[in-house]
Design a protein around this motif. Structure first.
Motif, PDB file in Angstrom:
ATOM      1  N   SER A 101      -4.295   5.132  18.606  1.00  0.00           N
ATOM      2  CA  SER A 101      -3.825   3.794  18.252  1.00  0.00           C
ATOM      3  C   SER A 101      -2.316   3.698  18.434  1.00  0.00           C
ATOM      4  O   SER A 101      -1.582   4.645  18.121  1.00  0.00           O
ATOM      5  N   MET A 102      -1.870   2.548  18.912  1.00  0.00           N
ATOM      6  CA  MET A 102      -0.436   2.319  19.083  1.00  0.00           C
ATOM      7  C   MET A 102       0.290   2.189  17.764  1.00  0.00           C
ATOM      8  O   MET A 102       1.523   2.263  17.723  1.00  0.00           O
ATOM      9  N   THR A 103      -0.430   1.982  16.662  1.00  0.00           N
ATOM     10  CA  THR A 103       0.220   1.847  15.365  1.00  0.00           C
ATOM     11  C   THR A 103       0.644   3.196  14.783  1.00  0.00           C
ATOM     12  O   THR A 103       1.452   3.237  13.855  1.00  0.00           O
ATOM     13  N   ALA A 104       0.103   4.293  15.321  1.00  0.00           N
ATOM     14  CA  ALA A 104       0.446   5.630  14.825  1.00  0.00           C
ATOM     15  C   ALA A 104       0.238   6.616  15.969  1.00  0.00           C
ATOM     16  O   ALA A 104      -0.799   7.272  16.060  1.00  0.00           O
ATOM     17  N   LEU A 105       1.214   6.719  16.843  1.00  0.00           N
ATOM     18  CA  LEU A 105       1.096   7.545  18.038  1.00  0.00           C
ATOM     19  C   LEU A 105       1.252   9.026  17.694  1.00  0.00           C
ATOM     20  O   LEU A 105       2.161   9.409  16.958  1.00  0.00           O
TER      21      LEU A 105
END
Length: 221
Positions: A101-105
């Protein structure tokens, strides 16, 4: 960190259409000269800095990831949908593709010389977009570049609210390019170029691309 419900909804929706999506869009960029020009400019900028590899975030079935590799970049792909990742791995076994996820790379600070986000933020709720852009800045090396592609509207840039629309996969948003540029600046990225193109005959909306760069000298480096 608890996953937002929108991420689960988006993952499920793209898993369901992954095979059809892959067949429909695999060669889409080949008929879009302005898109190829922006991708080529992005690749040239990343190569000129030599600041690290590139991540195609929201890579889908991997066709644009492979195109970036053809432009001379060391590139990998990441996507929320495991079915999309499976298709990308099958089509391009010599490239790396991961779920995420781009919210928590799952990347170290400053690990990347470039990020491509090609229509991968269109399903992101407005309240999560600053989190995504902060992650982009965190994982970019000083001097690293970002290319952001999205559906646009031409309302005044001071309008904070995006315009939701009935995307064929799941709920999506159109943004004012000026407002997204402001959000990128607030995240600590310098916007260096923007493009707004009219929709083609088979498209409904304006399309925009923003190029941004992490400053070479940043306060937290």
């Amino acid at each position: 960190m608890t996953e937002s419900s929108c991420l689960g909804t988006t993952r499920t929706a793209y898993d369901a259409v992954a095979v059809e999506y892959s067949a429909l869009f695999r060669t889409a960029h080949e008929s879009k000269p302005l898109d190829r020009a922006m991708l080529s400019a992005f690749a040239e900028l990343v190569r000129s800095t030599g600041s690290g590899p590139v991540a195609d975030l929201g890579c889908g079935p991997g066709h644009v990831t492979a195109y970036l590799r053809s432009l001379g970049l060391t590139v990998s792909g990441l996507d929320l949908s495991p079915t999309m990742i499976a298709l990308a791995r099958a089509a391009y076994p010599d490239l790396r593709f991961d779920e995420g996820s781009m919210t928590a790379l799952d990347l170290k600070d400053g690990a990347l010389g470039g990020i491509l986000s090609w229509y991968s933020v269109i399903h992101t709720p407005p309240e999560l977009l600053p989190t995504v852009f902060a992650e982009f800045r965190r994982v970019l090396a000083p001097g690293g570049h970002l290319l952001l592609g999205f559906f646009a509207h031409d309302e005044p840039s001071h309008l904070a609210e995006p315009l939701p629309f009935d995307h064929k996969v799941t709920l999506a948003y159109r943004w004012s390019p000026g407002h997204l540029a402001d959000l990128l600046r607030q995240a600590g990225l310098d916007v260096t170029a923007r493009l707004l193109r009219e929709p083609d005959e088979d498209e409904r909306f304006l399309h925009s691309r923003l190029l941004a760069r992490k400053p070479s000298r940043s306060p937290d480096v």
